[in-house]
Scaffold this motif. Structure first.
Motif, PDB file in Angstrom:
ATOM      1  N   TRP A  28       0.814  -1.214   0.000  1.00 35.50           N
ATOM      2  CA  TRP A  28       0.000   0.000   0.000  1.00 35.50           C
ATOM      3  C   TRP A  28       0.852   1.271   0.000  1.00 35.50           C
ATOM      4  CZ3 TRP A  28       0.681   3.480   3.901  1.00 35.50           C
ATOM      5  CH2 TRP A  28       1.292   3.012   5.069  1.00 35.50           C
ATOM      6  N   ASN A  47       0.989   2.822  -3.340  1.00 35.09           N
ATOM      7  CA  ASN A  47      -0.191   3.639  -3.627  1.00 35.09           C
ATOM      8  C   ASN A  47      -0.039   5.018  -3.013  1.00 35.09           C
ATOM      9  OD1 ASN A  47      -0.947   0.718  -3.631  1.00 35.09           O
ATOM     10  ND2 ASN A  47      -2.926   1.499  -4.249  1.00 35.09           N
ATOM     11  N   PHE A  60      -3.829   2.702 -10.189  1.00 38.01           N
ATOM     12  CA  PHE A  60      -4.358   3.108  -8.891  1.00 38.01           C
ATOM     13  C   PHE A  60      -5.648   3.923  -9.035  1.00 38.01           C
ATOM     14  CE2 PHE A  60       0.259   2.879  -7.234  1.00 38.01           C
ATOM     15  CZ  PHE A  60       0.134   1.502  -7.091  1.00 38.01           C
TER      16      PHE A  60
END
Length: 380
Positions: free
Chosen positions: A119, A122, A171
């Motif tokens: 993550w 991201n 994303f």
């Protein structure tokens, strides 16, 4: 506050303010349209109007993401809405749909933290590339042309890698898919879904036997007592660096002969068979912690990385272009060159599909020569 007829030529040659932070130019063609030019070179379109004896500035977009024609159309639309006293309802409609930055903070980031082991990628992509460009837009204002322009200009104007630009698409697609799953107001389609990704040239680097020998000599001489074990562990298992660094003694099952990786990149448990060579290596690792195979010296947890020691060792071995991830490539390449099927390699690498494994299906010159020589049997 100078008045000029804004043109594309003017925008390309507008002088930057020297003795003040910004200067505002008002368009003579569409009343209320304003171009703010900052000392930094950033330029932003605004629409200025009066309401109840107050001057209100409404930000439209930066010139990087909205051209002059788009700014004029939006300003004209707002001017008509003011004339019919419908501007307020126009914004009320928009307010039901969150800004992209609001959705990211309230929904998307908590979701990927829970469901993705990567993550943090991201996080960096959103903060560096997506939110500065699209964060102030309501999500139903973000269109396919807007996303396509951002994707294109990352490569053409900013000279970034194709892969970096493609991450923005990936994303954004995830964000809108999640928004539709959550039934966020105003989100009925995904503006990034039909934007075609750029072709990517994956860097493939495999160690030869001589290179592996030089590398092992260098890591053996490293001041980091664990580096020689970590590098050998990577070469013998094809595991990801993070998987090896997080390895625990409780994950090693000598009876069944497997090393269990409880949390993988794909959020699945993976079991790697312990070969005789790997078992011998594990027996050599000094037990400093009762939990971690490779405990960090100054903390009570495992290594987060061994970059300093790795960079020093690979430079000493004359292999400055070799990344630690290339040890995984080399593991897969050795398997393929030994005649193992891609299905077997896929299982050992923990890939979710065979397509990911095919990039590792590298054959060295000896294997190709041996295969090509089979044709010679026709003439014997």
């Amino acid at each position: 506050m100078p008045k000029v007829k804004l043109t594309n030529t003017f925008l390309s040659k507008v002088p930057l303010p020297v003795d003040k932070p910004k200067i505002d130019y008002f368009d003579t063609e569409v009343i209320g349209l304003m171009l703010e030019v900052r000392k930094s070179g950033n330029m932003t379109f605004y629409y200025r109007y009066n309401k109840e004896s107050k001057t209100i500035l409404h930000k439209l977009s930066g010139t990087e993401y909205m051209n002059l024609d788009e700014a004029r159309r939006l300003a004209t639309k707002m001017r008509k809405a003011i004339a019919t006293d419908s501007l307020e309802s126009m914004f009320i409609k928009k307010s039901k749909t969150p800004l992209l930055k609001e959705f990211y903070e309230e929904h998307y980031l908590p979701y990927v933290k829970l469901h993705s082991s990567t993550w943090d990628k991201n996080l960096s992509t959103f903060k560096i590339h997506i939110l500065p460009a699209l964060g102030e837009y309501h999500m139903d204002e973000i269109t396919l042309p807007l996303v396509s322009k951002l994707h294109r200009e990352m490569v053409i104007k900013k000279k970034l890698a194709n892969g970096t630009a493609n991450k923005v698409l990936v994303f954004l697609r995830h964000s809108y898919n999640l928004a539709m799953d959550l039934k966020i107001a105003g989100i009925t389609e995904n503006p990034a879904a039909k934007v075609k990704q750029f072709e990517e040239q994956h860097k493939e680097r495999y160690l030869t036997k001589l290179e592996a020998k030089r590398l092992m000599k260098a890591v053996e001489e490293s001041k980091n007592i664990h580096l020689k074990y970590i590098v050998r562990f990577l070469l013998l298992t094809g595991a990801r660096r993070s998987e090896v660094l997080r390895a625990e003694w409780s994950h090693i099952d000598y009876i069944r002969g497997v090393w269990t990786i409880p949390i993988t990149k794909n959020k699945k448990i993976r079991k790697i068979p312990i070969s005789p060579e790997l078992q011998e290596l594990i027996a050599e690792i000094p037990i400093i912690s009762h939990k971690w195979l490779f405990p960090a010296k100054k903390t009570d947890t495992h290594y987060k990385d061994v970059n300093a020691a790795w960079y020093h060792a690979r430079t000493k071995a004359g292999l400055q272009d070799v990344r630690m991830h290339d040890l995984r490539h080399s593991f897969a390449s050795q398997l393929v060159n030994s005649g193992q099927s891609l299905y077997v390699v896929q299982k050992l690498l923990g890939h979710s599909n065979l397509k990911m494994t095919q990039r590792y299906a590298h054959l060295d010159d000896d294997s190709l020569l041996k295969a090509a020589s089979c044709a010679g049997k026709l003439l014997k």
